[in-house]
Design an enzyme around this catalytic site. Structure first.
Site, PDB file in Angstrom:
ATOM      1  N   CYS A 184       0.831  -1.205   0.000  1.00  0.00           N
ATOM      2  CA  CYS A 184       0.000   0.000   0.000  1.00  0.00           C
ATOM      3  C   CYS A 184       0.864   1.253   0.000  1.00  0.00           C
ATOM      4  CB  CYS A 184      -0.929  -0.010   1.209  1.00  0.00           C
ATOM      5  SG  CYS A 184      -2.132   1.349   1.213  1.00  0.00           S
ATOM      6  N   CYS A 185       1.885   1.285   0.840  1.00  0.00           N
ATOM      7  CA  CYS A 185       2.795   2.427   0.873  1.00  0.00           C
ATOM      8  C   CYS A 185       3.524   2.586  -0.462  1.00  0.00           C
ATOM      9  CB  CYS A 185       3.815   2.264   1.996  1.00  0.00           C
ATOM     10  SG  CYS A 185       3.178   2.580   3.647  1.00  0.00           S
ATOM     11  N   CYS A 244      -1.056   8.004   7.419  1.00  0.00           N
ATOM     12  CA  CYS A 244      -2.387   7.781   6.880  1.00  0.00           C
ATOM     13  C   CYS A 244      -3.355   7.388   7.994  1.00  0.00           C
ATOM     14  CB  CYS A 244      -2.341   6.695   5.815  1.00  0.00           C
ATOM     15  SG  CYS A 244      -1.455   7.181   4.321  1.00  0.00           S
ATOM     16  N   CYS A 274      -3.558   3.664   9.327  1.00  0.00           N
ATOM     17  CA  CYS A 274      -2.335   3.089   9.893  1.00  0.00           C
ATOM     18  C   CYS A 274      -1.719   3.960  10.983  1.00  0.00           C
ATOM     19  CB  CYS A 274      -1.317   2.845   8.783  1.00  0.00           C
ATOM     20  SG  CYS A 274      -1.889   1.703   7.511  1.00  0.00           S
ATOM     21  N   CYS A 290       7.565   4.088   5.832  1.00  0.00           N
ATOM     22  CA  CYS A 290       6.680   3.954   4.675  1.00  0.00           C
ATOM     23  C   CYS A 290       7.445   3.480   3.451  1.00  0.00           C
ATOM     24  CB  CYS A 290       5.985   5.271   4.372  1.00  0.00           C
ATOM     25  SG  CYS A 290       7.098   6.597   3.848  1.00  0.00           S
TER      26      CYS A 290
END
Length: 258
Positions: A134-135, A215, A218, A241
């Site tokens: 995702c990062c 985010c 998280c 990240c």
């Protein structure tokens, strides 16, 4: 020249560029690491990398200090901000407030590739199943694309922030680029004093128990006495990240090696 030979030549070029950056970063660190912060930022923007450097900011909990220092030197230097589309609304409002207050004229908001998002995170839950991916999708790749046109970038990392950051130099290599960390040696007390002296606006989530803000899915509140970054990816081994582990665009890979 065969395809294999072309790939091999490109790999050698990238390796040579990365090695040259390592050498230059070490030399710059030896020469300039002890400069006062304002002089260091001025040197980087106006003399070392004129027109070829950007500031990368999350507009997070401590971002105001670096941005305030940069604004005293230049309000036209590009500011790169990654909107992962998973941020707190408070972060977006804090960004707008700081930009207006400090007068920056070239703030670039970077977003993930919608085609890539549709292909790999259509339901928006990749942060839960694979936070590294995702990062890479939402933060590393957009920044890697945007940084391609620059030779250097300025970050707000500090040695006190995490165990993974205790040895960061003032100048370091990031692929073929130079990364400048003008606040590397700053302490929490120095940050707080600058905020007070300059009456800088605080990120609205700090007083609610978020000393480090990423985010929304998280990032969690941090209890008194916990590491300030304990609320980032809580319960997971992940601590970064990925943007500070090598962006890779034009150098090594797509930034996914985090």
């Amino acid at each position: 020249m065969t395809a294999i030979e072309i790939v091999s030549a490109e790999a050698r070029r990238r390796l040579a560029a990365a090695e040259a950056a390592e050498f230059r970063a070490a030399a710059l660190d030896g020469l300039h690491a002890g400069l006062p912060t304002a002089e260091l930022i001025d040197l980087a923007i106006h003399r070392l990398f004129p027109g070829r450097i950007a500031v990368v900011s999350s507009f997070g909990a401590e971002s105001a200090v670096l941005l305030d220092l940069v604004a005293e030197v230049s309000t036209s230097v590009p500011i790169l901000f990654v909107d992962t589309e998973k941020l707190f609304e408070e972060t977006l409002r804090h960004r707008d407030r700081l930009v207006e207050r400090l007068g920056f004229t070239d703030v670039r908001t970077l977003r993930p590739d919608p085609v890539a998002v549709a292909a790999t995170d259509a339901d928006g839950w990749l942060w839960h199943t694979d936070p590294d991916a995702c990062c890479a999708l939402r933060k590393v790749a957009p920044l890697a694309r945007a940084i391609e046109g620059f030779d250097a970038w300025i970050s707000g990392r500090k040695r006190f922030q995490a165990a993974t950051r205790t040895a960061i130099p003032t100048f370091e290599a990031d692929g073929r680029r130079i990364k400048v960390n003008p606040l590397a040696a700053w302490t929490p007390e120095a940050i707080a004093e600058r905020v007070r002296a300059r009456d800088l606006p605080a990120h609205p989530l700090v007083e609610k128990g978020f000393p480090s803000i990423g985010c929304l899915p998280c990032t969690s509140r941090v209890a008194p006495g916990e590491d300030p970054r304990a609320g980032r990816w809580r319960g997971k081994a992940k601590t970064e990240c990925g943007i500070h582990l090598g962006l890779g665009a034009g150098d090594d890979n797509d930034g996914s090696g985090i």
